[in-house]
Motif scaffolding. Structure first.
Motif, mmCIF file in Angstrom:
data_model
loop_
_atom_site.group_PDB
_atom_site.id
_atom_site.type_symbol
_atom_site.label_atom_id
_atom_site.label_comp_id
_atom_site.label_asym_id
_atom_site.label_seq_id
_atom_site.Cartn_x
_atom_site.Cartn_y
_atom_site.Cartn_z
ATOM 1 N N GLN A 1 -2.106 0.858 1.551
ATOM 2 C CA GLN A 1 -1.265 0.257 0.586
ATOM 3 C C GLN A 1 -2.118 -0.400 -0.344
ATOM 4 O O GLN A 1 -1.508 -0.656 -1.449
ATOM 5 C CB GLN A 1 0.050 -0.641 1.394
ATOM 6 C CG GLN A 1 0.941 0.171 2.035
ATOM 7 C CD GLN A 1 2.113 -0.516 2.521
ATOM 8 O OE1 GLN A 1 2.720 -1.591 1.873
ATOM 9 N NE2 GLN A 1 2.511 -0.205 3.759
ATOM 10 N N MET B 1 -1.185 -3.071 5.945
ATOM 11 C CA MET B 1 -1.185 -2.481 4.514
ATOM 12 C C MET B 1 -2.427 -1.816 4.219
ATOM 13 O O MET B 1 -2.357 -1.101 3.577
ATOM 14 C CB MET B 1 -0.983 -3.918 3.644
ATOM 15 C CG MET B 1 0.587 -4.673 3.644
ATOM 16 S SD MET B 1 0.943 -5.627 2.483
ATOM 17 C CE MET B 1 1.147 -4.773 1.124
ATOM 18 N N ARG C 1 0.665 -15.260 -0.004
ATOM 19 C CA ARG C 1 0.631 -15.307 1.386
ATOM 20 C C ARG C 1 -0.200 -16.735 1.815
ATOM 21 O O ARG C 1 0.290 -17.372 2.394
ATOM 22 C CB ARG C 1 0.389 -14.498 2.193
ATOM 23 C CG ARG C 1 1.382 -13.336 2.213
ATOM 24 C CD ARG C 1 0.801 -12.000 2.677
ATOM 25 N NE ARG C 1 1.990 -10.983 2.789
ATOM 26 C CZ ARG C 1 2.564 -10.280 1.781
ATOM 27 N NH1 ARG C 1 2.030 -10.562 0.591
ATOM 28 N NH2 ARG C 1 3.520 -9.380 1.834
ATOM 29 N N GLU D 1 0.411 -8.084 8.972
ATOM 30 C CA GLU D 1 1.150 -7.340 7.854
ATOM 31 C C GLU D 1 0.002 -6.906 7.201
ATOM 32 O O GLU D 1 -0.098 -5.736 6.542
ATOM 33 C CB GLU D 1 1.991 -8.448 7.071
ATOM 34 C CG GLU D 1 2.802 -7.872 6.101
ATOM 35 C CD GLU D 1 3.450 -8.868 5.306
ATOM 36 O OE1 GLU D 1 3.030 -10.107 5.501
ATOM 37 O OE2 GLU D 1 4.210 -8.491 4.649
ATOM 38 N N THR E 1 -2.491 1.627 6.050
ATOM 39 C CA THR E 1 -1.804 2.400 5.452
ATOM 40 C C THR E 1 -2.040 2.566 4.032
ATOM 41 O O THR E 1 -1.352 3.165 3.338
ATOM 42 C CB THR E 1 -0.249 2.283 5.602
ATOM 43 O OG1 THR E 1 -0.031 0.838 5.060
ATOM 44 C CG2 THR E 1 0.018 2.231 7.255
#
Lengths: 313, 255
Positions: B126, B121, B145, B117, B124
């Motif tokens: 993010q 991120m 997290r 995840e 991309t």
């Protein structure tokens, strides 16, 4: 920062008012349109007309030099295009400008402050004054369109939900996607994702908007929408814009001034008309899209015949 | 000569990774106080790392317990001491199998999910986008997290142990007819608080290690499809090796 100027009741009403007065949502926030430019003028009377100044910047990745003596200035309140063949480091330039990486030598001044000398905290404070639009939008994929636009507000302010809702809806209205507020990022087309990203970049009312390849991979309609939005943001709100791209036609409509970067330096600068008739070979090749020229068709390689013969042996 | 050079290079990389991970841990811990101010984000991650791993943890716990019942009974009846099955199985589960197997499963289920995840991120943009919005991704993405994993792991360990003991009981008492009263009373008489502490401490330490490895690998993943894949693989391998090494060290310390 500028966010502190949001007094809940006042701004809330303003947001709603603007919604009433401009049903098409051409203006994002009437407060901002007037206050943003004047604020910076009052705060820094001595600041130059250039919001960003890049002075003799050198930067290399490993042994490969990307920039060797790059000098540019981005005028306040204008749209500046940065063009250049692929691989000349246009995106690297944006990363330098926003302090994601530091130059080996030279200065990058944002409103008179050298970006590369700032601490992480100072840099974050500075970035609240910048908005950046990434090539693919870079929306947070686990949140809806609405939450994406609300994200910077929720992170940086304690505004009540009702106010955040109004701000987000006005920003979405301005990019024409108020109706898409509940969609998730994977459900958006490329053009829509970029418009949402633009609304998100606008959420904190930045002084400068940086567009990284905003036209890449879009159909003509979406492209036209982005072109319109870039102009709108710039003229209606007085925001300084930097557009990094190699779509010569779109930039011809948009840009007030343009830079062409090649070989780690500025190859040419000026208005589009000036660039079209530029004497330099590389500028000529780029502006007219010629397949061969200073940027060779062939990637550097050993001699063709020798290599063929050698492989045989 | 080449072999030696390669060995030295590997050693250098190993030390460099440990250093980088430690620095990363420092950065994460530095953001923990601010992350704690947003309990909603942490609860969400406890759900992701914990609640979503529950089915796999419970299933595995049941079968590990059942196998322990079979093997334990077979072993103990050779000495005519089947009544000690409860004690033997409970100690094995609480002190060793519970924390270790839970950690391995946690690395495979929650660790890989975390690493891929965060890696995606990164790939991309993010995380960069967050930085550009003046939001520290370590505080907003990594710290919650990490904390979610650290909180979830000991809880999962306890659940695993409980279900495991139930599995032993099913096989030992229901199937083989070990006396139920002596099964439980012997267990209660000989399992002390120290043993339970040992299990929980191990669960906490493994949770810390596995969560750190996962968020570190994800955060530093090369931002390509291949890079994220590699980060995910490395998460499982590193977590497993680290868990077993730490297990030896902790056991030696606490014995």
């Amino acid at each position: 920062m500028t966010l502190l100027s949001y007094a809940p009741s006042k701004a809330g009403r303003a947001a709603i008012d603007s919604h009433r007065v401009h049903p098409e949502g051409t203006i994002l926030d009437p407060n901002m349109a007037q206050s943003a430019p004047s604020q910076s003028e009052v705060a820094r009377p001595s600041a130059t007309d250039n919001l960003v100044e890049i002075r003799d910047v050198h930067y290399s990745v490993g042994k490969r030099p990307i920039f060797s003596g790059l000098t540019m200035s981005i005028p306040r309140g204008r749209i500046t295009a940065v063009m250049g063949p692929s691989g000349t480091g246009k995106t690297t330039l944006l990363r330098l400008m926003t302090g994601q990486i530091r130059p080996d030598r030279g200065q990058i001044l944002f409103d008179g402050v050298d970006v590369s000398t700032l601490s992480r905290t100072e840099l974050y404070a500075l970035r609240l004054r910048m908005g950046m639009l990434f090539q693919n939008g870079a929306l947070l994929t686990d949140m809806s369109v609405f939450e994406n636009v609300a994200f910077p507000l929720r992170e940086h302010t304690d505004l009540p939900d009702s106010l955040i809702r109004n701000i987000v809806l006005t920003k979405l209205q301005a990019v024409g996607l108020r109706g898409a507020a509940t969609l998730m990022p994977p459900e958006l087309s490329g053009g829509m994702a970029r418009r949402v990203a633009l609304a998100r970049a606008m959420a904190t009312d930045p002084e400068i908007l940086i567009y990284d390849e905003p036209f890449t991979g879009l159909d003509p309609i979406s492209m036209g929408m982005i072109v319109r939005l870039v102009r709108q943001m710039n003229y209606a709100l007085g925001i300084t814009s930097i557009v990094v791209s190699h779509d010569v036609e779109e930039l011809a409509i948009l840009a007030d001034t343009s830079y062409i970067i090649a070989g780690g330096k500025v190859a040419a600068a000026g208005t589009f008309v000036e660039l079209k008739d530029h004497g330099s070979e590389i500028v000529n090749q780029f502006m007219h899209g010629l397949a061969d020229g200073p940027v060779a068709f062939h990637y550097p390689a050993p001699d063709y015949y020798e290599q063929l013969l050698a492989d045989k042996a | 000569m080449n072999l030696l050079r390669e060995l030295l290079e590997n050693l250098r990389q190993f030390v460099a990774t440990i250093g980088a991970t430690t620095l990363f841990l420092g950065r994460v811990l530095g953001q923990v106080p601010r992350a704690l101010l947003r309990p909603g984000l942490i609860v969400e991650q406890v759900h992701n790392a914990g609640a979503l791993s529950l089915v796999i943890i419970m299933t595995c716990g049941l079968f590990v317990g059942a196998v322990l019942g079979l093997q334990g009974y077979d072993l103990l009846q050779r000495f005519g001491s089947e009544d000690a099955l409860g004690t033997a199985a409970a100690l094995a589960l609480i002190k060793e199998l519970g924390p270790v197997v839970t950690a391995l499963l946690f690395a495979g289920r929650a660790g890989t999910a975390l690493a891929s995840e965060i890696g995606l991120m990164r790939a991309t943009d993010q995380l960069t986008a967050m930085e550009m919005m003046a939001v520290d991704p370590i505080r907003r993405v990594v710290a919650p997290r990490f904390l979610g994993g650290v909180i979830a792991m000991p809880l999962l360990t306890i659940i695993f142990i409980a279900i495991g003991i139930f599995g032993v009981q099913v096989v030992g008492v229901q199937m083989f007819g070990v006396d139920s009263a002596s099964f439980w009373s012997q267990m209660r008489a000989s399992v002390g608080m120290d043993d339970i502490h040992e299990g929980i401490i191990k669960g906490c330490v493994f949770g810390l290690a596995c969560s750190l490895v996962a968020v570190y690998e994800g955060f530093t993943a090369v931002p390509t499809a291949e890079g994220v894949g590699r980060a995910t693989t490395r998460t499982v391998v590193t977590s497993a090796v680290l868990t077993l090494i730490l297990d030896y060290m902790l056991t030696a310390l606490m014995l």
